[in-house]
Enzyme design. Structure first.
Site, PDB file in Angstrom:
ATOM      1  N   TYR A 217      92.841  79.288  -7.141  1.00 15.93           N
ATOM      2  CA  TYR A 217      91.416  79.435  -6.801  1.00 15.93           C
ATOM      3  C   TYR A 217      91.172  79.038  -5.349  1.00 15.93           C
ATOM      4  O   TYR A 217      90.497  79.754  -4.607  1.00 15.93           O
ATOM      5  CB  TYR A 217      90.597  78.562  -7.758  1.00 15.93           C
ATOM      6  CG  TYR A 217      89.097  78.714  -7.627  1.00 15.93           C
ATOM      7  CD1 TYR A 217      88.452  79.862  -8.069  1.00 15.93           C
ATOM      8  CD2 TYR A 217      88.328  77.690  -7.082  1.00 15.93           C
ATOM      9  CE1 TYR A 217      87.076  79.987  -7.961  1.00 15.93           C
ATOM     10  CE2 TYR A 217      86.947  77.808  -6.980  1.00 15.93           C
ATOM     11  CZ  TYR A 217      86.326  78.961  -7.424  1.00 15.93           C
ATOM     12  OH  TYR A 217      84.959  79.080  -7.308  1.00 15.93           O
TER      13      TYR A 217
ATOM     14  N   ALA B  77      93.252  79.089  -2.929  1.00 16.97           N
ATOM     15  CA  ALA B  77      93.841  80.107  -2.035  1.00 16.97           C
ATOM     16  C   ALA B  77      92.875  81.276  -1.849  1.00 16.97           C
ATOM     17  O   ALA B  77      92.667  81.760  -0.730  1.00 16.97           O
ATOM     18  CB  ALA B  77      95.168  80.599  -2.604  1.00 16.97           C
TER      19      ALA B  77
ATOM     20  N   LYS C 225      89.628  81.245  -2.193  1.00 16.01           N
ATOM     21  CA  LYS C 225      88.387  80.848  -1.513  1.00 16.01           C
ATOM     22  C   LYS C 225      88.648  80.494  -0.043  1.00 16.01           C
ATOM     23  O   LYS C 225      87.802  80.748   0.813  1.00 16.01           O
ATOM     24  CB  LYS C 225      87.719  79.697  -2.277  1.00 16.01           C
ATOM     25  CG  LYS C 225      87.215  80.109  -3.667  1.00 16.01           C
ATOM     26  CD  LYS C 225      86.160  81.220  -3.602  1.00 16.01           C
ATOM     27  CE  LYS C 225      85.581  81.598  -4.935  1.00 16.01           C
ATOM     28  NZ  LYS C 225      84.531  82.624  -4.884  1.00 16.01           N
TER      29      LYS C 225
HETATM   30  N1  LIG Z   1      79.958  77.583 -10.825  1.00 15.28           N
HETATM   31  C1  LIG Z   1      80.566  76.857  -9.902  1.00 15.28           C
HETATM   32  O1  LIG Z   1      80.752  75.642 -10.078  1.00 15.28           O
HETATM   33  C2  LIG Z   1      80.987  77.473  -8.600  1.00 15.28           C
HETATM   34  C3  LIG Z   1      81.392  76.631  -7.575  1.00 15.28           C
HETATM   35  C4  LIG Z   1      81.806  77.158  -6.370  1.00 15.28           C
HETATM   36  C5  LIG Z   1      81.819  78.531  -6.190  1.00 15.28           C
HETATM   37  N2  LIG Z   1      81.432  79.349  -7.200  1.00 15.28           N
HETATM   38  C6  LIG Z   1      81.494  80.787  -6.984  1.00 15.28           C
HETATM   39  O2  LIG Z   1      80.254  81.366  -7.265  1.00 15.28           O
HETATM   40  C7  LIG Z   1      80.433  82.710  -7.706  1.00 15.28           C
HETATM   41  C8  LIG Z   1      79.657  82.910  -9.009  1.00 15.28           C
HETATM   42  O3  LIG Z   1      80.176  82.006  -9.951  1.00 15.28           O
HETATM   43  P1  LIG Z   1      79.397  81.593 -11.301  1.00 15.28           P
HETATM   44  O4  LIG Z   1      79.581  80.150 -11.482  1.00 15.28           O
HETATM   45  O5  LIG Z   1      78.046  82.182 -11.313  1.00 15.28           O
HETATM   46  O6  LIG Z   1      80.331  82.323 -12.381  1.00 15.28           O
HETATM   47  P2  LIG Z   1      79.989  83.073 -13.735  1.00 15.28           P
HETATM   48  O7  LIG Z   1      78.771  82.512 -14.368  1.00 15.28           O
HETATM   49  O8  LIG Z   1      81.270  83.104 -14.504  1.00 15.28           O
HETATM   50  O9  LIG Z   1      79.647  84.533 -13.203  1.00 15.28           O
HETATM   51  C9  LIG Z   1      80.635  85.265 -12.547  1.00 15.28           C
HETATM   52  C10 LIG Z   1      80.131  86.666 -12.322  1.00 15.28           C
HETATM   53  O10 LIG Z   1      81.201  87.416 -11.705  1.00 15.28           O
HETATM   54  C11 LIG Z   1      81.375  88.611 -12.465  1.00 15.28           C
HETATM   55  N3  LIG Z   1      82.756  89.080 -12.395  1.00 15.28           N
HETATM   56  C12 LIG Z   1      83.887  88.439 -12.768  1.00 15.28           C
HETATM   57  N4  LIG Z   1      84.945  89.240 -12.592  1.00 15.28           N
HETATM   58  C13 LIG Z   1      84.476  90.410 -12.084  1.00 15.28           C
HETATM   59  C14 LIG Z   1      85.077  91.639 -11.706  1.00 15.28           C
HETATM   60  N5  LIG Z   1      86.398  91.846 -11.817  1.00 15.28           N
HETATM   61  N6  LIG Z   1      84.284  92.639 -11.235  1.00 15.28           N
HETATM   62  C15 LIG Z   1      82.947  92.439 -11.132  1.00 15.28           C
HETATM   63  N7  LIG Z   1      82.314  91.313 -11.468  1.00 15.28           N
HETATM   64  C16 LIG Z   1      83.082  90.312 -11.948  1.00 15.28           C
HETATM   65  C17 LIG Z   1      80.955  88.251 -13.888  1.00 15.28           C
HETATM   66  O11 LIG Z   1      80.513  89.379 -14.589  1.00 15.28           O
HETATM   67  P3  LIG Z   1      81.328  90.274 -15.613  1.00 15.28           P
HETATM   68  O12 LIG Z   1      82.109  89.361 -16.482  1.00 15.28           O
HETATM   69  O13 LIG Z   1      80.239  91.027 -16.310  1.00 15.28           O
HETATM   70  O14 LIG Z   1      82.187  91.178 -14.784  1.00 15.28           O
HETATM   71  C18 LIG Z   1      79.755  87.357 -13.603  1.00 15.28           C
HETATM   72  O15 LIG Z   1      78.603  88.130 -13.395  1.00 15.28           O
HETATM   73  C19 LIG Z   1      81.942  82.899  -7.861  1.00 15.28           C
HETATM   74  O16 LIG Z   1      82.452  83.567  -6.746  1.00 15.28           O
HETATM   75  C20 LIG Z   1      82.471  81.489  -7.921  1.00 15.28           C
HETATM   76  O17 LIG Z   1      83.801  81.394  -7.475  1.00 15.28           O
HETATM   77  C21 LIG Z   1      81.011  78.857  -8.408  1.00 15.28           C
END
Ligand SMILES: NC(=O)c1ccc[n+]([C@@H]2O[C@H](COP(=O)([O-])OP(=O)(O)OC[C@H]3O[C@@H](n4cnc5c(N)ncnc54)[C@H](OP(=O)(O)O)[C@@H]3O)[C@@H](O)[C@H]2O)c1
Length: 267
Positions: free
Chosen positions: A155, A157, A159
């Protein structure tokens, strides 16, 4: 009227960004919502429409370069242009590198395809349209894209790669009017860690991080929207995140100990 495309809009931070944009815009907003799960996208679209937004739903797997190109083409064909691209789609993973069997290492590549390459492909296809409107690019990286976190080699890597790609692109775009905002959330209260990969590349079902004190999705989405609106270079979230990157320069071993402290004991 702003036309804003959000990847990963079916859940978590992306869905909340969509709802807040629909809610807060005095002028009507045009949203393009992309992710793989159509039903979830439609539910988010229904909420946004009820708040006055025009919405196009495009089921998309961002790990497929042609799907990324089609997504941008459909958005532009439908709304006539694009003002903002929010590269938010992402998947998580948690495993110590030594616990990953050689035959399972392929999921490291999958993670890179979604988190980095999905952003690269979408941004490449969208850039000519964003330049026409002096638009905005947002990349949702992570604090794990600034500091290496144990159990997060894959992860981190992906990011760090996002961090470098969008930093270089920001500089290339100086003088074009297109801004690049990279967001670095810490632990946010979504399901990402539960359906992220374990050492075998299967849905983990549990979180490997301490979840107490996680930032709310609402706060995280609001900070990203603020950074995007103000065309900030970076949105570094949490107090630890803000000092951690400077501490890393002067006391890296302390930052390594703090990074371990973020991980659950049993990891
Ligand atoms: N939550 C945290 O603590 C956190 C912290 C730091 C950074 N982030 C970053 O924030 C972003 C959103 O995370 P989140 O926490 O909201 O995660 P989440 O609730 O799991 O949502 C992730 C979203 O990405 C979509 N997705 C996953 N694989 C995909 C693919 N192959 N093609 C298209 N869409 C895809 C999922 O939709 P589908 O399954 O419908 O495709 C979902 O809408 C991510 O980039 C994550 O790395 C999150």
């Amino acid at each position: 009227m702003q036309t804003i495309l959000i990847t990963g809009a079916s859940d978590g931070i992306g869905a909340e960004i969509a709802r807040q944009l629909a809610h807060s815009n005095k002028q009507q907003v045009q949203l393009i919502l992309a992710a793989r799960q159509l039903e979830r996208l439609q539910a988010v679209a229904t909420s946004c429409k009820s708040l006055g937004a025009q919405v196009l739903v495009v089921p998309t797997d961002v790990s497929d370069p042609e799907a990324c190109r089609q997504l941008i083409a459909q958005a532009v064909a439908h709304f006539g242009g694009l003002d903002v691209l929010i590269n938010n789609a992402g998947i998580s993973a948690h495993a110590l590198f030594s616990e990953v069997a050689a035959q399972d290492l392929a999921w490291y590549e999958n993670l890179m395809r979604v988190n980095l390459w999905g952003s690269v492909w979408c941004t490449h296809a969208a850039l000519p349209y964003l330049q026409q409107r002096q638009g905005r690019i947002v990349a949702v990286s992570s604090l794990a894209g600034l500091v290496g976190v144990p159990g997060r080699t894959a992860y981190s890597a992906t990011k760090f790669a996002m961090t470098g790609f969008f930093e270089a692109l920001r500089t290339e775009l100086l003088g074009t009017g297109v801004s690049v905002t990279t967001a670095y959330p810490g632990v946010v209260d979504t399901q990402i860690r539960y359906h992220g990969y374990n050492a075998k590349g299967q849905a983990a079902g549990v979180s490997g991080l301490k979840e107490d004190g996680a930032m709310s999705v609402k706060t995280c989405a609001a900070l990203i929207i603020e950074g995007m609106t103000l065309r900030e270079r970076e949105v570094v979230m949490t107090f630890k995140g803000k000092i951690g990157r400077f501490l890393k320069l002067i006391a890296p071993s302390l930052v390594e100990r703090l990074a371990w402290a973020a991980v659950k004991k049993e990891t």
